[in-house]
Write a protein that holds these residues in place. Structure first.
Motif, mmCIF file in Angstrom:
data_model
loop_
_atom_site.group_PDB
_atom_site.id
_atom_site.type_symbol
_atom_site.label_atom_id
_atom_site.label_comp_id
_atom_site.label_asym_id
_atom_site.label_seq_id
_atom_site.Cartn_x
_atom_site.Cartn_y
_atom_site.Cartn_z
ATOM 1 N N THR A 93 0.844 -1.201 0.000
ATOM 2 C CA THR A 93 0.000 0.000 0.000
ATOM 3 C C THR A 93 0.872 1.242 0.000
ATOM 4 O O THR A 93 2.038 1.211 0.394
ATOM 5 N N MET A 94 0.285 2.360 -0.432
ATOM 6 C CA MET A 94 1.034 3.606 -0.486
ATOM 7 C C MET A 94 0.114 4.782 -0.209
ATOM 8 O O MET A 94 -0.992 4.864 -0.748
ATOM 9 N N SER A 95 0.559 5.691 0.665
ATOM 10 C CA SER A 95 -0.148 6.923 0.952
ATOM 11 C C SER A 95 -1.583 6.617 1.432
ATOM 12 O O SER A 95 -1.752 5.902 2.411
ATOM 13 N N TYR A 96 -2.609 7.142 0.731
ATOM 14 C CA TYR A 96 -3.980 6.889 1.179
ATOM 15 C C TYR A 96 -4.284 5.404 1.325
ATOM 16 O O TYR A 96 -4.981 4.991 2.258
ATOM 17 N N SER A 97 -3.774 4.574 0.422
ATOM 18 C CA SER A 97 -4.155 3.160 0.490
ATOM 19 C C SER A 97 -3.573 2.447 1.713
ATOM 20 O O SER A 97 -3.982 1.335 2.031
ATOM 21 N N THR A 98 -2.635 3.108 2.437
ATOM 22 C CA THR A 98 -2.200 2.521 3.704
ATOM 23 C C THR A 98 -3.349 2.505 4.708
ATOM 24 O O THR A 98 -3.365 1.680 5.625
ATOM 25 N N LYS A 99 -4.316 3.406 4.543
ATOM 26 C CA LYS A 99 -5.517 3.355 5.387
ATOM 27 C C LYS A 99 -6.326 2.097 5.080
ATOM 28 O O LYS A 99 -6.875 1.463 5.990
ATOM 29 N N ILE A 100 -6.389 1.741 3.801
ATOM 30 C CA ILE A 100 -7.064 0.496 3.420
ATOM 31 C C ILE A 100 -6.358 -0.678 4.085
ATOM 32 O O ILE A 100 -6.996 -1.595 4.618
ATOM 33 N N GLY A 101 -5.025 -0.645 4.074
ATOM 34 C CA GLY A 101 -4.249 -1.699 4.709
ATOM 35 C C GLY A 101 -4.530 -1.799 6.200
ATOM 36 O O GLY A 101 -4.642 -2.905 6.749
#
Length: 496
Positions: A200-208
C-alpha cells in the motif's frame, strides 16, 4: 489560486451505469475479460477481469459494481504461493496505470502480483468522475484571487457533480475506505487465496490498516509506503507539516558547507520572502497561448511555497537553487508552472470518490477551529487553508460520517514494514514513527533526501528492493546494500 492545484490537471471515462439485481443470495464473483484497461506486453503472463460486488452489502437489492483486477504471474518457475496485492494512493487515483510497467516490478521475481482498482476510481464501473470540478479548478486558477468567486465556483461544481452522480443511482455513502477493504477481502475469498501480502502507499495505507483490523486472518505481511494513520486528522496538520519539512531541508542545506556557501541563510531569507509576498504579492505576466492575451497573476506565499511542495524526489537536490533563483527575481520556473494553468480542464476522474472518502472520513473528525487557526497562524503562508475540501463543500456533498473506529489507531502483531521519505510533507516521518509503537512486529525505514512514495522512485528502486526483501523474509528488517549508500542529497549550486 494555488499552484498545487496543478496536480489536479494530471489526475483529472465516463461513469458507467449500474446493474440492478434482485437476488437476496448474491455472492461476489470474478469474471475474466479479454478487454483490458491497458495494452500489456506479450511477454507478461496475466489474467484480467472484474470483481463484481454489491455497492451496499447491507442491501441485497443494491446495484452491483465492477472492479478491474490484474493478476500478473510471477517470472519465477517456482513462485511462492502467497501473492502480493497492490492498490495505490489517492483517494480517487487509478491503480491500473501500473499495469504497463510490470517488467520493472521486482516483486514478480518471486511471486504473483495482483493489481487492484479501488471502487469509484477511473476504470471501475461506475467511476465517480466530476468534470464540473475540473472546470472549476481551471476557472479558479485563472481568476486572479477573487476568493468569493472561487468559493462559489467550487460549491456549484460540488452540487452539480453530486446531483449527476445521484441521478445515475449511485449511493455515495458506500465509497469509503472500509468498503474498499471489504472488496479486497471478497477478492481474496473468491480467488481462494490462503495467504497474501499487501503493498500500500499513501492513502491506500488506510485500506491496509482496515484490512489488518477487520480481516487479519489471511494477511502474511504488509508494506506501508508513506503511511497515513487512521487516527490522524490530515487537514489539521497539513500546513504545519509543509513548513516543518521545508525547514528541515533548508536547515540541511545550511549545514552543508557547499550549499550554505552558495545560498547563505537561505531558510530565513525564503521565509521572509514568502511573508513579504503574502502582504505584497509577486506580479507575474504570462501570455495566454490560446488568444495571445497577457494574463497577470499575483502570487502570495501560499502559492510560492510550491517551489518545495510540487517537487518530487528527483528534484530535491535542486530546491535550494530554485529558491535562490526566486529570491533573485528569476521567475523562469514560476512562469513554467503557471503555463500549465492554461491547459484544458480534465474529466475530473475519480474526484467524486475523493470527495466521498474525505467528506465521510476526514471532515467529520476535523476541528474547524484548528483549521481556521492554521489558515492564519503562519505569516509565510497566511491564507493557505490546510483543508483538502472546505466545510461548505462537504456539507453540499452530503455523505454520512463513518463510525468513530475509522478514526482510531490499530494495534497488530502482523509483520509490517513502514517506509518513509525524509522530506515527505504529505505523510511525514513522525506519522510512521507513531504507528510503529502500536504495530509490535514492525520495522521502519527512512530514505534520506527522498519525498513521498519511495517505492515508486523509478530512478532508484532501493525502496522497492527493500519491500521485496521484506515480503520474502517478513520477520527480518530489510537492509539492502543500496540503502546504506543513500545519503542526503548533494544540493545543486550552479547552473548546469
Amino acid at each position: 489560486m494555488k499552484l498545487v492545484t496543478i496536480l489536479y490537471l494530471f489526475f483529472s471515462i465516463t461513469s458507467c451505469a449500474q446493474n440492478s439485481i434482485n437476488k437476496s443470495d448474491f455472492l461476489p464473483t470474478f469474471k475474466e475479460s479479454k478487454e483490458t484497461t491497458h495494452e500489456i506486453s506479450a511477454k507478461q503472463n496475466y489474467t484480467f477481469g472484474y470483481l463484481e460486488v454489491l455497492e451496499n452489502r447491507r442491501n441485497p437489492k443494491s446495484s452491483t459494481i465492477h472492479i478491474p483486477v490484474y493478476i500478473f504471474r510471477s517470472r519465477s518457475e517456482n513462485p511462492k504461493k502467497d501473492p502480493i496485492i497492490y492498490t495505490v494512493g489517492g483517494p480517487g487515483y487509478t491503480s491500473m496505470r501500473a499495469s504497463q510497467y510490470m517488467e520493472y516490478y521486482k516483486y514478480l521475481d518471486d511471486r504473483d502480483f495482483i493489481l487492484f482498482e479501488q471502487r469509484g476510481t477511473q476504470y471501475a464501473k461506475p467511476s465517480l468522475d466530476c468534470p464540473e470540478w475540473s472546470k472549476a479548478v481551471y476557472q479558479s486558477d485563472l481568476s486572479n484571487f477573487d476568493t468569493t468567486k472561487t468559493d462559489s465556483l467550487f460549491q456549484k461544481a460540488a452540487k452539480a457533480c453530486n446531483e449527476q452522480l445521484r441521478r445515475k443511482g449511485i449511493d455515495l455513502n458506500y465509497y469509503t475506505t472500509n468498503q474498499i477493504a471489504a472488496d479486497i477481502n471478497d477478492l481474496i475469498n473468491v480467488l481462494k487465496i490462503e495467504k497474501y501480502n499487501l503493498l500500500t502507499m499513501s492513502y491506500s495505507t488506510k485500506i491496509g490498516q482496515v484490512l489488518i483490523r477487520d480481516y487479519p486472518d489471511k494477511i502474511r505481511s504488509v508494506v506501508m509506503d508513506s503511511p497515513l494513520p487512521l487516527e490522524v486528522n490530515y487537514d489539521e496538520e497539513s500546513v504545519k507539516n509543509l513548513l516543518e519539512t521545508i525547514t528541515k531541508l533548508l536547515s540541511d542545506c545550511e549545514n552543508d558547507e557547499k550549499c550554505n556557501s552558495s545560498f547563505p541563510n537561505i531558510k530565513n531569507r525564503f521565509f521572509k520572502y514568502l511573508e513579504e509576498k503574502t502582504i505584497h504579492p509577486l506580479q507575474v505576466e504570462i501570455e495566454n497561448p490560446k488568444n495571445g492575451k497577457i494574463e497577470t497573476f499575483y502570487l502570495k506565499g501560499e502559492d510560492l511555497i510550491s517551489v518545495f511542495s510540487s517537487a518530487n524526489t528527483g528534484e530535491v537536490p535542486n530546491i535550494p537553487f530554485e529558491i535562490d533563483r526566486l529570491l533573485n527575481n528569476d521567475l523562469t520556473s514560476v512562469e513554467e508552472q503557471l503555463s500549465y494553468l492554461f491547459q484544458e480542464p480534465g474529466k475530473g476522474i475519480g474526484i467524486g470518490m475523493r470527495l466521498s472518502v474525505w467528506c465521510a472520513e476526514e471532515y467529520p473528525f476535523n476541528s474547524q477551529e484548528i483549521i481556521k487557526s492554521e489558515s492564519i497562524k503562519y505569516p509565510q503562508t497566511k491564507g493557505l487553508s490546510p483543508a483538502v475540501f472546505e466545510k461548505e463543500i462537504c456539507e453540499i456533498w452530503g455523505v454520512q460520517k463513518v463510525a468513530d473506529i475509522e478514526n482510531e489507531p490499530i494495534k497488530s502483531n502482523i509483520p509490517v514494514l513502514l517506509i518513509s521519505g525524509e522530506y515527505d510533507n504529505e505523510t511525514p516521518v513522525k506519522w510512521a514513527e507513531s504507528m510503529a509503537n502500536k504495530l509490535t512486529n514492525s520495522f521502519h525505514l527512512v530514505f534520506k533526501g527522498w519525498k513521498h512514495g519511495p517505492t515508486t522512485n523509478w530512478s532508484n528502486q532501493c525502496a522497492m528492493q527493500a519491500a521485496n526483501d521484506f515480503f520474502n523474509s517478513p520477520t527480518i528488517k530489510p537492509n539492502p546494500e543500496c540503502f546504506a549508500e543513500i545519503k542526503r542529497p548533494e544540493f545543486k549550486t550552479v547552473e548546469k
